[in-house]
Design an enzyme around this catalytic site. Structure first.
Site: not given
Lengths: 288, 288
Positions: A115, A125, A127
């Protein structure tokens, strides 16, 4: 578990930790390079915190490390690695490949969310993970969330992921981009969470080395594209109004993560590490 | 539907609208009375916005009105009334009393949530409703969320609700307070959402007049206690740190509403009015 499976687990875990270290080093370097607004503040540095997975019977079932930085470019960034070995509850075991007869699993992965202070710098993001039951597979993805339409950054991000995908499967990029667009979508708003990227799960082509190489390349594509996107945008001037807009967009981000994200729901309902799971939530958000 | 049922529906609807009007009038009066921080700002006033429920076949299935105020005491308050008549989807109909054989329902209710400027003023949530299928019942409740421990305000709030409960059933307060404590709880944080209050559902004692009177008394108890609590606390001085603490507590509130609240989940998944449903989300929240 055979020796080869144990070796694979060790290699996957080592890669996720290496990627974490490379990301943290690069993000700290970016903190040092800021010349625009907030450059009068000190450059941020990561702090690490280990956690152990609680276990009913007291045995070691693994844990993880949260690397978090509150900086002048990265308002809040969390890079989580975890490696756990436990058993799925019966209701989950039925839904998990290879866990029907034996609910034990091993899982290792990296998850990171940024952020940003500057509303003109997209959030991101990423992952990736390796899961081993009686079967084994990789999953993950990366997606970009600009606060304002930013076709240039989005194009660079998509291009890097496409190159990683194209090196491993001719249909990978089309399939995994579509999967991402479908997954990161807020039906109640009828809007996507961001500009997309790729999402894949249960990747098991039968060639473990190739699947692992693809997963590494997703991480490397991220490392190639995102720091460059941040450097391109982080010195742009912004206003209080831009920041308010960012807070509203972050509200949407929180809505997605709390209402729909399967990882968040799964983690919270199965006693995962709350601090690590909710590191994804924005430092400031607004529903005006 | 018999004439008596239609009359009851009209009376319930009229009550929820009357309560809305009385609440809005009282809250605007409070806006005028502020003498502490932010008293240099203009007093807030409610604005109303009607919405129609979308319907596949184009027929009238009702709608509602959002009354919202962004003020100097009430940073964001929404008072929603809605009256709709439609059919439950088959998967819901099975779970709803009296809808197994006939999925049509009528529902009218009021829902209000306050998010306050002053961190020393508790937030509140109230919701009462009347639902008619081939059966009919009342449900609702009221609960207080102080940002800092505030035993005095909590005691006043509980006492008013207890008086309302005690007038209608000797076990009402104990049952409905427990129900509230169990419902407004964040299992992943192992913490309650606030200081509690009461929660009840599917109240159908066989005496419609008594159940309606109880539901009115819940609204009146709220009107007796909450405006007084606001007046007692709204002129207390607060700091930037107090405000930061408030934003963090509001983050927890958002977590509850998005992760667990059945009304939110139900509304969003069944095409409810998104603006009305998400009026509950805080104007500013923080996950630092």
């Amino acid at each position: 578990m055979s020796e080869i499976v144990e070796l694979r687990k060790a290699r996957a875990k080592a890669w996720f930790e290496e990627l974490r270290d490379r990301v943290c080093t690069e993000f700290e370097r970016i903190e040092d390079e800021l010349t625009g607004q907030l450059a009068d503040r000190p450059a941020g540095r990561f702090e690490r915190k280990d956690w152990k997975r609680p276990s009913d019977a007291g045995e070691d079932t693994g844990g993880g490390t949260i690397s978090a930085m509150r900086g002048r470019v990265f308002e809040k960034v969390g890079v989580m690695v975890s490696t756990i070995h436990a058993s799925f509850a019966p209701e989950f075991a039925r839904q998990i490949p290879g866990a029907e007869s034996d609910p034990r699993f091993w899982s290792s992965g990296i998850s990171l969310i940024t952020h940003m202070q500057n509303p003109h710098v997209p959030a991101v993001h990423v992952n990736t993970r390796h899961i081993v039951t009686t079967k084994g597979w990789f999953g993950g993805g990366a997606d970009l969330t600009p606060m304002f339409a930013d076709p240039e950054s989005a194009a660079e991000f998509h291009a890097a992921l496409k190159r990683a995908c194209d090196a491993h499967g001719t249909d990978y990029h089309a399939r995994f981009k579509k999967w991402c667009d479908e997954y990161f979508f807020l039906p109640h708003r009828n809007e996507p969470r961001g500009a997309g990227g790729i999402f894949y799960d249960q990747l098991d082509t039968g060639d473990w080395e190739a699947d692992f190489a693809f997963t590494r390349d997703v991480g490397l594509a991220f490392l190639e594209a995102y720091p460059h996107i941040v450097r391109q945008t982080m010195n742009r001037a912004w206003t209080v109004e831009d920041r308010q807009h960012q807070f509203v967009r972050r509200g949407r981000y929180a809505e997605f993560n709390l209402l729909y994200d399967r990882g968040t729901q799964f983690g919270l309902r199965t006693g995962g590490n709350v601090e690590a799971i909710l590191m994804s939530l924005p430092p400031q958000a607004s529903w005006p």
